[in-house]
Enzyme design. Structure first.
Site, PDB file in Angstrom:
ATOM      1  N   ALA A  65       0.862  -1.178   0.000  1.00 24.27           N
ATOM      2  CA  ALA A  65       0.000   0.000   0.000  1.00 24.27           C
ATOM      3  C   ALA A  65       0.900   1.230   0.000  1.00 24.27           C
ATOM      4  CB  ALA A  65      -0.883  -0.016   1.237  1.00 24.27           C
ATOM      5  N   GLY A 109       0.678  -5.104   0.862  1.00 24.54           N
ATOM      6  CA  GLY A 109      -0.511  -5.205   0.023  1.00 24.54           C
ATOM      7  C   GLY A 109      -0.211  -5.826  -1.332  1.00 24.54           C
ATOM      8  N   GLU A 112      -0.328  -9.457  -0.744  1.00 23.90           N
ATOM      9  CA  GLU A 112      -1.739  -9.799  -0.489  1.00 23.90           C
ATOM     10  C   GLU A 112      -2.567  -9.763  -1.777  1.00 23.90           C
ATOM     11  OE1 GLU A 112      -1.803  -6.709   2.575  1.00 23.90           O
ATOM     12  OE2 GLU A 112      -2.602  -8.224   3.934  1.00 23.90           O
ATOM     13  N   GLU A 132       4.839  -5.081   7.052  1.00 24.63           N
ATOM     14  CA  GLU A 132       4.077  -4.024   7.727  1.00 24.63           C
ATOM     15  C   GLU A 132       4.525  -3.826   9.168  1.00 24.63           C
ATOM     16  OE1 GLU A 132       2.754  -6.463   5.851  1.00 24.63           O
ATOM     17  OE2 GLU A 132       1.031  -5.738   4.693  1.00 24.63           O
TER      18      GLU A 132
HETATM   19  N1  CO8 Z   1       4.609   3.261  -0.627  1.00 22.88           N
HETATM   20  C1  CO8 Z   1       4.993   4.446  -1.169  1.00 22.88           C
HETATM   21  N2  CO8 Z   1       6.152   4.581  -1.858  1.00 22.88           N
HETATM   22  C2  CO8 Z   1       6.946   3.507  -1.969  1.00 22.88           C
HETATM   23  C3  CO8 Z   1       6.617   2.250  -1.410  1.00 22.88           C
HETATM   24  C4  CO8 Z   1       5.353   2.141  -0.728  1.00 22.88           C
HETATM   25  N3  CO8 Z   1       4.919   0.998  -0.193  1.00 22.88           N
HETATM   26  N4  CO8 Z   1       7.609   1.375  -1.674  1.00 22.88           N
HETATM   27  C5  CO8 Z   1       8.539   2.057  -2.378  1.00 22.88           C
HETATM   28  N5  CO8 Z   1       8.142   3.345  -2.564  1.00 22.88           N
HETATM   29  C6  CO8 Z   1       8.851   4.406  -3.256  1.00 22.88           C
HETATM   30  C7  CO8 Z   1      10.004   4.951  -2.430  1.00 22.88           C
HETATM   31  O1  CO8 Z   1       9.556   5.882  -1.488  1.00 22.88           O
HETATM   32  C8  CO8 Z   1      10.887   5.529  -3.508  1.00 22.88           C
HETATM   33  O2  CO8 Z   1      10.359   6.776  -3.887  1.00 22.88           O
HETATM   34  P1  CO8 Z   1      11.344   8.085  -3.976  1.00 22.88           P
HETATM   35  O3  CO8 Z   1      12.326   7.707  -5.077  1.00 22.88           O
HETATM   36  O4  CO8 Z   1      10.414   9.192  -4.344  1.00 22.88           O
HETATM   37  O5  CO8 Z   1      11.992   8.207  -2.655  1.00 22.88           O
HETATM   38  C9  CO8 Z   1      10.687   4.596  -4.693  1.00 22.88           C
HETATM   39  O6  CO8 Z   1       9.467   3.904  -4.433  1.00 22.88           O
HETATM   40  C10 CO8 Z   1      11.787   3.564  -4.834  1.00 22.88           C
HETATM   41  O7  CO8 Z   1      11.906   2.891  -3.587  1.00 22.88           O
HETATM   42  P2  CO8 Z   1      13.318   2.700  -2.845  1.00 22.88           P
HETATM   43  O8  CO8 Z   1      14.228   3.834  -3.141  1.00 22.88           O
HETATM   44  O9  CO8 Z   1      13.028   2.404  -1.408  1.00 22.88           O
HETATM   45  O10 CO8 Z   1      13.841   1.389  -3.625  1.00 22.88           O
HETATM   46  P3  CO8 Z   1      14.840   0.286  -3.064  1.00 22.88           P
HETATM   47  O11 CO8 Z   1      15.176  -0.551  -4.244  1.00 22.88           O
HETATM   48  O12 CO8 Z   1      15.939   0.900  -2.288  1.00 22.88           O
HETATM   49  O13 CO8 Z   1      13.972  -0.572  -2.015  1.00 22.88           O
HETATM   50  C11 CO8 Z   1      12.008  -1.763  -1.259  1.00 22.88           C
HETATM   51  C12 CO8 Z   1      12.875  -1.334  -2.469  1.00 22.88           C
HETATM   52  C13 CO8 Z   1      12.753  -2.766  -0.386  1.00 22.88           C
HETATM   53  C14 CO8 Z   1      10.766  -2.436  -1.859  1.00 22.88           C
HETATM   54  C15 CO8 Z   1      11.610  -0.524  -0.424  1.00 22.88           C
HETATM   55  O14 CO8 Z   1      11.103   0.474  -1.306  1.00 22.88           O
HETATM   56  C16 CO8 Z   1      10.576  -0.777   0.622  1.00 22.88           C
HETATM   57  O15 CO8 Z   1      10.898  -1.319   1.642  1.00 22.88           O
HETATM   58  N6  CO8 Z   1       9.316  -0.347   0.370  1.00 22.88           N
HETATM   59  C17 CO8 Z   1       8.245  -0.449   1.338  1.00 22.88           C
HETATM   60  C18 CO8 Z   1       7.754  -1.870   1.485  1.00 22.88           C
HETATM   61  C19 CO8 Z   1       6.675  -1.940   2.533  1.00 22.88           C
HETATM   62  O16 CO8 Z   1       6.878  -1.650   3.692  1.00 22.88           O
HETATM   63  N7  CO8 Z   1       5.464  -2.369   2.104  1.00 22.88           N
HETATM   64  C20 CO8 Z   1       4.328  -2.487   2.994  1.00 22.88           C
HETATM   65  C21 CO8 Z   1       3.501  -1.243   2.933  1.00 22.88           C
HETATM   66  S1  CO8 Z   1       2.167  -1.253   4.118  1.00 22.88           S
HETATM   67  C22 CO8 Z   1       0.984  -2.227   3.377  1.00 22.88           C
HETATM   68  O17 CO8 Z   1       1.153  -2.714   2.294  1.00 22.88           O
HETATM   69  C23 CO8 Z   1      -0.277  -2.440   4.178  1.00 22.88           C
HETATM   70  C24 CO8 Z   1      -1.192  -3.418   3.467  1.00 22.88           C
HETATM   71  C25 CO8 Z   1      -2.633  -3.124   3.737  1.00 22.88           C
HETATM   72  C26 CO8 Z   1      -3.542  -3.595   2.643  1.00 22.88           C
HETATM   73  C27 CO8 Z   1      -3.255  -3.011   1.281  1.00 22.88           C
HETATM   74  C28 CO8 Z   1      -4.322  -3.241   0.306  1.00 22.88           C
HETATM   75  C29 CO8 Z   1      -4.023  -2.714  -1.044  1.00 22.88           C
END
Ligand code: CO8
Length: 258
Positions: A65, A109, A112, A132
């Site tokens: 998400a 998400g 999921e 999460e």
């Molecule tokens: N939300 C918003 N932006 C994101 C997300 C995200 N989940 N993941 C990555 N991005 C963005 C980053 O902020 C970054 O943007 P910017 O360049 O503007 O800073 C861009 O994508 C590239 O990401 P990274 O620079 O972090 O890329 P890396 O290759 O270094 O890392 C990762 C990749 C490991 C995937 C890392 O981006 C990461 O850890 N992302 C978050 C993963 C996460 O925590 N996901 C869970 C989110 S909570 C959730 O999903 C709740 C579920 C509830 C139900 C959902 C139903 C749809």
């Protein structure tokens, strides 16, 4: 409807829906989810579509998400709006088969969403996770429920409590995905599976999807009974006559969904 966050292509009776927010690793914001559920409903109602594939980019199926969008929300708002309940329900109501073709990250998400599809084919670089916990929350649309049914309690607890990622090899070994293929073969493999499904009788396809899904909702005896009733019911179709006749006549069946 013109989409900004997804692309939809229809070929050979398969709708290929590609999540397309590359700058945010396909993070699922409300606009993307709105477009995705609209595209799924469209595909479900389109006679030219007989199977659906959802995919992302090489780097990410979806990284979860959208954290930016969620970060400022409070309990009252998410509870009142029932955050993510609608898209989750809408995806589970799609009657046509949906294959998730996962390359790169399928996190939160994203994992999921893949699990809400009917089966997952992934590339060798796929990484699944429910991170999460690192954000001070837990999974919201199946990461503690579907994942546990797919991979068992121990691995589901491990992933939900530590937030660690599972690679493609472990995902296949654990029953989370049905096939792992080299990255370059992901879309061809998923499309070929989808085309095979599209060639089958759509009455039998719907019944098979319904019966497998029923196994999660009922006891074994009830499930077996449900399966047998559907099996019997299919003998009322022309496609059953055609499928069995074609086998005996050593030719390809011509199903008409009747
Ligand atoms: N939300 C918003 N932006 C994101 C997300 C995200 N989940 N993941 C990555 N991005 C963005 C980053 O902020 C970054 O943007 P910017 O360049 O503007 O800073 C861009 O994508 C590239 O990401 P990274 O620079 O972090 O890329 P890396 O290759 O270094 O890392 C990762 C990749 C490991 C995937 C890392 O981006 C990461 O850890 N992302 C978050 C993963 C996460 O925590 N996901 C869970 C989110 S909570 C959730 O999903 C709740 C579920 C509830 C139900 C959902 C139903 C749809």
């Amino acid at each position: 409807m013109a989409y900004q966050n997804i692309n939809v292509e229809i070929s050979d009776n398969v709708a290929l829906i590609r999540l397309n927010r590359p700058d945010a690793l396909n993070a699922l914001n409300s606009k993307l989810l709105e477009e995705l559920t609209a595209a799924l409903a469209d595909a479900d109602g389109n006679d030219k579509v007989r199977c659906i594939v959802i995919t992302g980019s090489d780097k990410a199926f979806a990284a979860g998400a959208d954290i930016k969008e969620m970060s400022q929300k409070g309990f009252v708002e998410v509870y009142h709006d029932n955050l993510f309940a609608a898209p989750a329900a809408e995806i589970s109501e799609i009657r046509k088969p949906i294959i998730a073709a996962v390359s790169g990250y399928a996190l939160g998400g994203g994992c999921e969403l893949a699990m809400a599809c009917d089966f997952i084919i992934c590339a060798e670089n796929a990484k699944f996770g429910q991170p999460e916990i690192n954000l001070g929350v837990i999974a919201g649309i199946g990461g503690t429920q579907r994942l546990t049914r797919f991979v068992g309690k121990s691995k589901a607890m491990d992933m939900n409590l530590t937030g660690r990622f599972m690679d493609a090899e472990e995902a296949e070994r654990s029953g989370l995905v049905s096939r792992v293929v080299p990255a370059a073969k992901l879309i061809p493999e998923a499309m070929s599976a989808a085309k095979k499904i599209a060639e089958r009788s759509q009455i039998a396809v719907k019944a098979a999807k319904e019966a497998v899904n029923r196994s999660y909702e009922t006891t074994l005896q009830e499930g077996l009974q449900y399966e047998r009733r559907l099996f019997h019911a299919l003998f009322a179709t022309e496609d059953q006559k055609e499928g069995m006749a074609a086998f005996l006549e050593k030719r390809e069946p011509q199903f008409r969904d009747k």
